[in-house]
Motif scaffolding. Structure first.
Motif, PDB file in Angstrom:
ATOM      1  N   ALA A   1       0.849  -1.199   0.000  1.00 36.32           N
ATOM      2  CA  ALA A   1       0.000   0.000   0.000  1.00 36.32           C
ATOM      3  C   ALA A   1       0.876   1.236   0.000  1.00 36.32           C
ATOM      4  CB  ALA A   1      -0.927   0.005   1.213  1.00 36.32           C
ATOM      5  N   CYS A   2       0.395   2.284  -0.674  1.00 34.83           N
ATOM      6  CA  CYS A   2       1.126   3.551  -0.755  1.00 34.83           C
ATOM      7  C   CYS A   2       0.136   4.686  -0.504  1.00 34.83           C
ATOM      8  CB  CYS A   2       1.770   3.704  -2.130  1.00 34.83           C
ATOM      9  SG  CYS A   2       2.613   5.290  -2.388  1.00 34.83           S
ATOM     10  N   ALA A   3       0.384   5.485   0.529  1.00 27.98           N
ATOM     11  CA  ALA A   3      -0.463   6.638   0.807  1.00 27.98           C
ATOM     12  C   ALA A   3      -0.068   7.803  -0.095  1.00 27.98           C
ATOM     13  CB  ALA A   3      -0.347   7.042   2.273  1.00 27.98           C
TER      14      ALA A   3
ATOM     15  N   GLY B   1       8.946   6.975  -4.974  1.00 30.47           N
ATOM     16  CA  GLY B   1       9.186   5.609  -5.427  1.00 30.47           C
ATOM     17  C   GLY B   1       8.164   4.599  -4.954  1.00 30.47           C
ATOM     18  N   GLY B   2       7.186   5.047  -4.132  1.00 23.52           N
ATOM     19  CA  GLY B   2       6.268   4.099  -3.529  1.00 23.52           C
ATOM     20  C   GLY B   2       5.223   3.532  -4.457  1.00 23.52           C
ATOM     21  N   LEU B   3       4.935   4.204  -5.574  1.00 23.10           N
ATOM     22  CA  LEU B   3       3.965   3.668  -6.527  1.00 23.10           C
ATOM     23  C   LEU B   3       4.665   2.700  -7.478  1.00 23.10           C
ATOM     24  CD1 LEU B   3       1.667   6.737  -7.271  1.00 23.10           C
ATOM     25  CD2 LEU B   3       1.128   4.674  -5.957  1.00 23.10           C
ATOM     26  N   ALA B   4       5.219   1.659  -6.874  1.00 16.21           N
ATOM     27  CA  ALA B   4       5.901   0.577  -7.581  1.00 16.21           C
ATOM     28  C   ALA B   4       5.713  -0.689  -6.759  1.00 16.21           C
ATOM     29  CB  ALA B   4       7.390   0.883  -7.755  1.00 16.21           C
TER      30      ALA B   4
ATOM     31  N   LEU C   1      -5.705   9.176   1.566  1.00 10.07           N
ATOM     32  CA  LEU C   1      -5.965   8.398   0.351  1.00 10.07           C
ATOM     33  C   LEU C   1      -4.858   7.359   0.219  1.00 10.07           C
ATOM     34  CD1 LEU C   1      -6.693  11.354  -2.104  1.00 10.07           C
ATOM     35  CD2 LEU C   1      -8.284  10.199  -0.552  1.00 10.07           C
ATOM     36  N   VAL C   2      -5.234   6.113  -0.067  1.00  8.22           N
ATOM     37  CA  VAL C   2      -4.259   5.031  -0.153  1.00  8.22           C
ATOM     38  C   VAL C   2      -4.454   4.267  -1.451  1.00  8.22           C
ATOM     39  CG1 VAL C   2      -3.527   2.823   0.850  1.00  8.22           C
ATOM     40  CG2 VAL C   2      -3.973   4.776   2.338  1.00  8.22           C
ATOM     41  N   VAL C   3      -3.346   3.979  -2.123  1.00  9.31           N
ATOM     42  CA  VAL C   3      -3.328   3.154  -3.324  1.00  9.31           C
ATOM     43  C   VAL C   3      -2.870   1.760  -2.934  1.00  9.31           C
ATOM     44  CG1 VAL C   3      -2.292   2.816  -5.611  1.00  9.31           C
ATOM     45  CG2 VAL C   3      -2.840   5.131  -4.807  1.00  9.31           C
ATOM     46  N   PHE C   4      -3.667   0.733  -3.284  1.00 10.52           N
ATOM     47  CA  PHE C   4      -3.258  -0.649  -3.062  1.00 10.52           C
ATOM     48  C   PHE C   4      -2.387  -1.078  -4.235  1.00 10.52           C
ATOM     49  CE2 PHE C   4      -7.101  -0.847  -0.284  1.00 10.52           C
ATOM     50  CZ  PHE C   4      -6.423  -1.178   0.889  1.00 10.52           C
ATOM     51  N   VAL C   5      -1.107  -1.223  -3.964  1.00 11.48           N
ATOM     52  CA  VAL C   5      -0.157  -1.571  -5.021  1.00 11.48           C
ATOM     53  C   VAL C   5      -0.236  -3.059  -5.324  1.00 11.48           C
ATOM     54  CG1 VAL C   5       2.288  -1.574  -5.657  1.00 11.48           C
ATOM     55  CG2 VAL C   5       1.320   0.362  -4.391  1.00 11.48           C
TER      56      VAL C   5
ATOM     57  N   ILE D   1       4.835   4.271   2.431  1.00 14.40           N
ATOM     58  CA  ILE D   1       4.478   2.912   2.036  1.00 14.40           C
ATOM     59  C   ILE D   1       4.314   1.988   3.228  1.00 14.40           C
ATOM     60  CG2 ILE D   1       5.675   3.088  -0.197  1.00 14.40           C
ATOM     61  CD1 ILE D   1       7.909   1.288   1.147  1.00 14.40           C
ATOM     62  N   ALA D   2       3.696   0.849   2.958  1.00 10.80           N
ATOM     63  CA  ALA D   2       3.728  -0.308   3.854  1.00 10.80           C
ATOM     64  C   ALA D   2       3.861  -1.543   2.981  1.00 10.80           C
ATOM     65  CB  ALA D   2       2.475  -0.375   4.710  1.00 10.80           C
ATOM     66  N   GLY D   3       4.570  -2.538   3.490  1.00 11.46           N
ATOM     67  CA  GLY D   3       4.779  -3.747   2.700  1.00 11.46           C
ATOM     68  C   GLY D   3       5.513  -4.814   3.478  1.00 11.46           C
TER      69      GLY D   3
END
Length: 332
Positions: free
Chosen positions: A36-38, A92-95, A327-331, A65-67
């Motif tokens: 996940a990337c905020a 770099g977190g949207l990867a 807002l969080v994107v689930f990568v 990020i979290a991972g």
């Protein structure tokens, strides 16, 4: 691996979803599989080349990020493959995978989701540094929070209440006021949309003053800037602290005679530089945040999530100042 890359300066529509080779951690690094990337306001600025740091293109935005750790570089001994982590990485977190300096990471508690982990440190880290180190907030003092329904705004409400302050939240809609009240705000003010003419600015200052009371606000937390700054400053109390956090509404110009009349301080808050210059103090702050998190006194409010392919939509929502909370994107 997949990455959402900025290949040219511009808005979220310029981002390109790209396949890249998996990175390999060098000595002293770890490889994190991002879950996940905020999204935060710096992600809006960094792809437009308006942020303090301008990475070499192509790069992926996403600073929080979290991972899960997938591989260790030579010499890394304090982490294990499979450890759940969270941290602030700059970009770099949207990867789907990223190589990270392990000093930027913290253990994600087992009972917390990846979305919660991605949404905590940047906003609350910024805010605890602002309120304690720069604002010297004390129990019983008054705190005015501008932009109070955003990520840092809600964090300021929660932390202000945790440290015993009376908190007034200033927002732009009733929906945002409700979110501020739910976070613990003692009072709310709904302001109009800037720009303001002279009379509108004066009227807003009077509204702030009414809520600040006779003594004015001890601390003002401003992650908004623009035409909201001067009216808020006019409501500050004697020897108050005005905290400059961000400028989504524009960079304001303040009449410095106000600082003399109130004997007040205008204090810059640059959390990223603070964390880099004094990592031990930052780590101590994060430990306080984890303690408050366990006690239920703070909790990141993830109000909208996006699939990886729509990461640009999350940045667009942030740019439009429509976000409440995080807002969080689930990568993955």
């Amino acid at each position: 691996m997949r990455a959402l890359l900025s290949t040219a300066s511009g808005g979220p529509e310029t981002l390109q979803l790209t396949e890249l080779p998996d990175p390999t951690p060098a000595a002293g690094q770890v490889l994190v599989a991002v879950k996940a990337c905020a999204i935060n306001y710096p992600d809006v600025l960094i792809i437009e080349d308006k942020y303090q740091f301008k990475p070499q293109r192509p790069f992926a935005p996403g600073g929080e990020i979290a991972g899960v750790i997938e591989a260790l570089g030579e010499g890394v001994t304090n982490w294990q493959v499979g450890d759940r982590v969270m941290g602030v990485i700059g970009h770099g977190g949207l990867a789907s995978k990223i190589v990270v300096d392990p000093q930027r990471l913290f253990h994600l508690p087992d009972e917390r989701s990846f979305a919660e982990g991605a949404a905590l440190i940047l906003t609350y880290g910024t805010t605890i540094h602002a309120l304690l180190d720069r604002g010297h907030l004390q129990t019983g003092q008054s705190l005015l929070v501008l932009g109070a329904a955003g990520g840092v705004g809600l964090a300021a409400i929660e932390l202000g209440k945790a440290y015993g302050a009376r908190v007034v939240a200033a927002v732009s809609s009733e929906e945002k006021a409700a979110a501020a009240r739910a976070a613990g705000a003692d009072g709310t003010l709904i302001y109009g949309r800037a720009p303001f003419d002279k009379e509108q600015s004066k009227a807003l200052a009077e509204q702030f003053k009414a809520l600040g009371g006779r003594g004015g606000f001890d601390v003002i937390y401003d992650p908004v800037g623009g035409d909201y700054a001067e009216p808020a400053l006019r409501a500050i109390g004697w020897e108050g602290r005005y905290l400059v956090v961000g400028f989504p509404a524009g960079i304001p110009k303040l009449p410095l005679n106000l600082t003399l009349l109130k004997s007040c301080d205008v204090c810059g808050v640059f959390w990223g530089a603070f964390a880099a210059r004094d990592p031990n103090a930052n780590t101590a702050h994060v430990e306080q945040l984890f303690s408050l998190w366990r006690e239920g006194k703070i909790a990141p409010r993830v109000t909208d999530t996006f699939p990886f392919e729509r990461g640009g939509d999350a940045i667009a929502k942030m740019a439009a100042r429509q976000a409440i909370g995080k807002l969080v994107v689930f990568v993955d």
